[in-house]
Design an enzyme around this catalytic site. Structure first.
Site, short mmCIF file in Angstrom:
data_model
loop_
_atom_site.label_atom_id
_atom_site.label_comp_id
_atom_site.label_asym_id
_atom_site.label_seq_id
_atom_site.Cartn_x
_atom_site.Cartn_y
_atom_site.Cartn_z
N LYS A 53 -4.61 -2.94 8.99
CA LYS A 53 -3.86 -3.69 7.99
C LYS A 53 -3.48 -5.04 8.58
CE LYS A 53 0.20 -3.23 4.95
NZ LYS A 53 1.33 -2.38 4.54
N SER A 105 1.70 -1.20 -0.27
CA SER A 105 1.07 -2.44 0.07
C SER A 105 -0.21 -2.31 0.90
CB SER A 105 2.05 -3.33 0.85
OG SER A 105 2.41 -2.71 2.07
N SER A 144 4.31 2.47 1.50
CA SER A 144 3.04 1.72 1.56
C SER A 144 1.87 2.41 2.24
CB SER A 144 3.27 0.37 2.21
OG SER A 144 3.79 -0.51 1.25
N1 GLN Z 1 6.66 -0.96 -2.77
C1 GLN Z 1 7.66 -1.09 -1.77
C2 GLN Z 1 8.07 -2.55 -1.66
O1 GLN Z 1 7.51 -3.35 -2.31
C3 GLN Z 1 7.21 -0.53 -0.46
C4 GLN Z 1 6.33 -1.43 0.33
C5 GLN Z 1 6.08 -0.95 1.72
O2 GLN Z 1 6.26 0.22 2.03
N2 GLN Z 1 5.70 -1.88 2.57
O3 GLN Z 1 8.92 -2.90 -0.92
#
Ligand code: GLN
Length: 486
Positions: free
Chosen positions: A77, A152, A176
């Protein structure tokens, strides 16, 4: 071998160690599949660097100095900094940025012998649930290219599901790893907070951020997780002072009598019926395997949304202050003085969602509002963690859906950030409590889209979670199904 790209990490590692295939052969296959960047999953590819790593792996395999995962490819990532590839965190503000060092997780997987295929697309600074917030365009879901891959870590999930990488790293702040794994029909685990070092992982919300592997099976996740984890106290003071474990060792343990807690709050209104049916099916499999389903309650589940969306932006507003055009990435061209340079750089460099989070974060931390929002959220966060400890008095693991629905279509939530926030409801509680959680393929729902089962364990119980997931994967074949044409 024509199906190299469909082999598991475990199978590839074995073939490489027995020299039935070479690392160059395996790597060449994946690089060929990555040509044209299907699904927009990658943000940086450099086949020369990757092939040089594969050649080095072949030399180690030949002279007996190979690591356990020598020659097996992995993609990272774009939140993990890498020396050999650009790192952007999906943001324009870091466009073309190159780190002078590798993140600990990247370094550890290299030490285990893994070859880096490149860097994976993600929501900007990992803020999002659909990968629609990347400055470099959205990622498509390999199961249906009109749908989001989740976020994400959308590039990570799409790369594995699309046969572009046998495994990938992800980061999970509020879901995420688990949610994109669920949306793309793969397996992912977020370990206990502190298990994996955050050194070199671009910070979103430091008290929540955690790295973890995403792959096709629990077995593969166990191999990667063992290599990734371990204390790194000199470089990340929040990393746990405990050695990594051989997470593969306890796979195949019996789950006879395992008490699986079913939180009633995870099965209420708002859970789509197709997701519910798949999750129920997986739970019935567990019963057949000898596990006992125990009704439990996590009464503050709903509160996890406001609590998370106060704490995470608060931390983000502080973490992202370092992106000011002085030391990293983008700098505005025309400015009058330093403050003007900061303002223009940040206005040009950050996307809308990131700006929204910075503003929210600055607001909840500001004088006069701190007590009402931030302090209050921290108190409820503690209660959410306590609720889990109460629940674990009655059960060994907790199971439920990962997300209320299958992957949605592009644009469906595009003008409604709150719709995305609400869809995080089932992943946020474990994040706030710092507990390990995973997503395991559990079937298919509307549009033939994958559905993930979430398993949550108590602190340091990754081995138990992975074993429970592995047992399900021995009894079902959901994790073996692939999108058409892969
Ligand atoms: N959807 C959540 C956010 O936007 C989690 C994102 C994540 O775990 N990086 O913060």
């Amino acid at each position: 071998m024509s199906d190299l790209h469909n082999l598991s990490v475990k199978a590839l590692a074995t073939l490489l160690q027995t020299k039935e295939v070479s690392a160059v052969e395996v790597t060449t296959r994946f690089l060929a599949r990555m040509g044209g960047n299907p699904h927009n999953a990658f943000l940086d590819i450099d086949s020369e660097v990757t092939l040089a790593q594969a050649q080095a792996s072949d030399a180690k395999l030949a002279d007996g100095t190979a690591g356990p995962l020598e020659g097996v490819p992995v993609a990272h990532k774009d939140v993990f900094v890498t020396q050999d590839f650009a790192t952007t965190a999906g943001s324009k503000i870091l466009s073309g940025y190159r780190s002078p060092f590798d993140a600990t997780v990247v370094q550890r997987l290299r030490t285990a012998g893994m070859v880096t295929l490149g860097k994976l697309n993600c929501d900007e600074f990992a803020m999002g649930s659909a990968n629609e917030n990347s400055a470099y365009g959205p990622v498509q879901n390999p199961w249906d290219t009109a749908r989001v891959p989740g976020g994400s870590s959308g590039g990570s999930a799409a790369a594995v599901a699309g046969g572009l990488a046998p495994a990938a790293t992800g980061t999970d702040t509020g879901g995420s790893i688990r949610q994109p794994a669920s949306f793309c029909g793969i397996t992912g685990i977020k370990p206990t907070y502190g298990r994996a070092s955050r050194y070199g992982m671009i910070a979103y919300a430091s008290s929540l951020d955690q790295a973890g592997p995403m792959a096709r099976s629990a077995e593969d996740c166990a191999l990667l997780l063992s290599a990734m984890c371990g204390a790194d106290l000199d470089r990340d003071s929040t990393s746990l002072d405990m050695p990594s474990e051989d997470f593969s060792a306890s796979l195949n343990s019996s789950i006879e009598g395992l008490r699986i807690g079913i939180p009633k709050e995870f099965f209420g209104e708002g859970l789509a019926t197709d997701v519910r049916a798949a999750v129920d099916g997986a739970l019935r499999e567990y019963e057949k395997l000898g596990a006992k389903l125990v009704p439990i309650s996590l009464p503050r589940t709903e509160l996890s949304i406001p609590v998370y969306y106060i704490i995470a932006p608060a931390e983000a507003s502080s973490n992202l202050s370092r992106f000011d055009g002085v030391k990293f990435g983008h700098r505005a061209k025309d400015y009058t003085d330093l403050v003007d340079m900061y303002k223009k750089t940040r206005a040009e460099g950050f996307g809308n969602e990131v700006k929204r989070r910075i503003m929210t974060g600055a607001y909840v931390l500001s004088h006069g509002y701190y007590d009402a929002y931030y302090l209050q959220a921290q108190k409820i966060r503690r209660m959410i963690a306590d609720d889990f400890q109460n629940a674990f008095k009655e059960c060994d693991v907790i199971a439920g859906p990962v997300a209320p629905s299958v992957a949605w279509k592009f644009g469906e939530n595009a003008n409604d950030p709150v719709a995305d926030y609400l869809a995080d409801i089932f992943t946020l509680p474990a994040s706030l409590a710092g507990l390990p959680g995973m997503s395991v393929p559990a079937g298919f729902g509307a549009g033939g889209m994958p559905v993930g089962l979430q398993l949550i364990g108590n602190y340091f119980k990754e081995a138990q979670l992975l074993n429970a997931a592995h047992r399900l994967q021995q009894a079902t074949d959901f994790h073996l199904q692939k999108p058409q044409g892969i």
